[in-house]
Design a protein around this motif. Sequence first.
Motif, short mmCIF file in Angstrom:
data_model
loop_
_atom_site.label_atom_id
_atom_site.label_comp_id
_atom_site.label_asym_id
_atom_site.label_seq_id
_atom_site.Cartn_x
_atom_site.Cartn_y
_atom_site.Cartn_z
N THR A 134 0.84 -1.20 0.00
CA THR A 134 0.00 0.00 0.00
C THR A 134 0.88 1.26 0.00
O THR A 134 0.63 2.21 -0.76
N GLN A 165 -7.15 -8.10 -5.33
CA GLN A 165 -7.83 -7.61 -4.12
C GLN A 165 -7.15 -6.33 -3.63
O GLN A 165 -7.80 -5.33 -3.31
N GLN A 169 -8.69 -2.48 -3.62
CA GLN A 169 -8.70 -1.70 -2.37
C GLN A 169 -8.00 -0.35 -2.56
O GLN A 169 -8.35 0.64 -1.91
N GLN A 170 -7.04 -0.30 -3.46
CA GLN A 170 -6.29 0.93 -3.72
C GLN A 170 -6.91 1.79 -4.83
O GLN A 170 -6.27 2.70 -5.35
#
Length: 203
Positions: A134, A165, A169-170
């Motif tokens: 992330t 996934q 999410q990002q």
Amino acid sequence: MTEIALEPLRIVLGSGLPERNEAIARLITSGRSSLAFILGDEACRYRLLVRAINWDRILIAYRGPTALGYVAFKHHRRGPFSPGFGPFRDEFGRLRGGVRYLLFIIAEYREWYYGFYLYGLHVIKPARHQGVATALLTETFRQARQAGYDRVELEVQVKNRSAQQLYIQQGFVRGHTTPMNWLGRLLPFPAVVNMRRSLKSQP
Ligand SMILES: CC(C)(COP(=O)(O)OP(=O)(O)OC[C@H]1O[C@@H](n2cnc3c(N)ncnc32)[C@H](O)[C@@H]1OP(=O)(O)O)[C@@H](O)C(=O)NCCC(=O)NCCS
């Protein structure tokens, strides 16, 4: 909790490193396993690519002195690797090396139509699920904006659900799935899904 886990996470552009050691180069050249039929195993990829790393196209995540992962990207027709024919000839001989080099150039060329392209992302196993990828992606978005782009694109193997996934999410959205068009009919490239993330409306 280990001492390393207590150190803050740092994301560093490869070209800004005071020294580039072998371990980092091995980590970076370990990617591209989908091209193993062209570039060989991990040890072979290291030999072919180690002297051709474009360090300004690589971000490395550190805690203390330990490299935990990297992200590599391509823009303005420059990616993380620019090998010449020499290492391929030395490794495989003139003829077989020539064929492999040509296939590598074709595989690389296929990606040129992307603007800012996320070429590779890897976090070492003991450091996963701690936000390292992330943090690498956040800095990648900053690099893309700085280079004048309003979106980041990538290709991820259809079977790599965990990476998809993470990308969703990002803020990435799925585009088309490519069974690798004409190239895939000739060579064993895996099916990939194209994903893109706008930099306009999201931080
Ligand atoms: C995919 C990868 C880069 C994720 O790195 P990471 O540092 O563990 O990711 P983060 O800690 O930043 O994860 C953030 C979120 O992404 C999702 N995610 C990450 N790895 C996941 C997994 N294996 N399964 C499901 N979701 C996952 C989760 O939502 C995660 O949040 P959580 O840890 O709170 O559950 C890492 O697993 C890896 O290097 N895999 C092998 C190489 C690879 O597949 N690279 C992508 C090629 S395109």
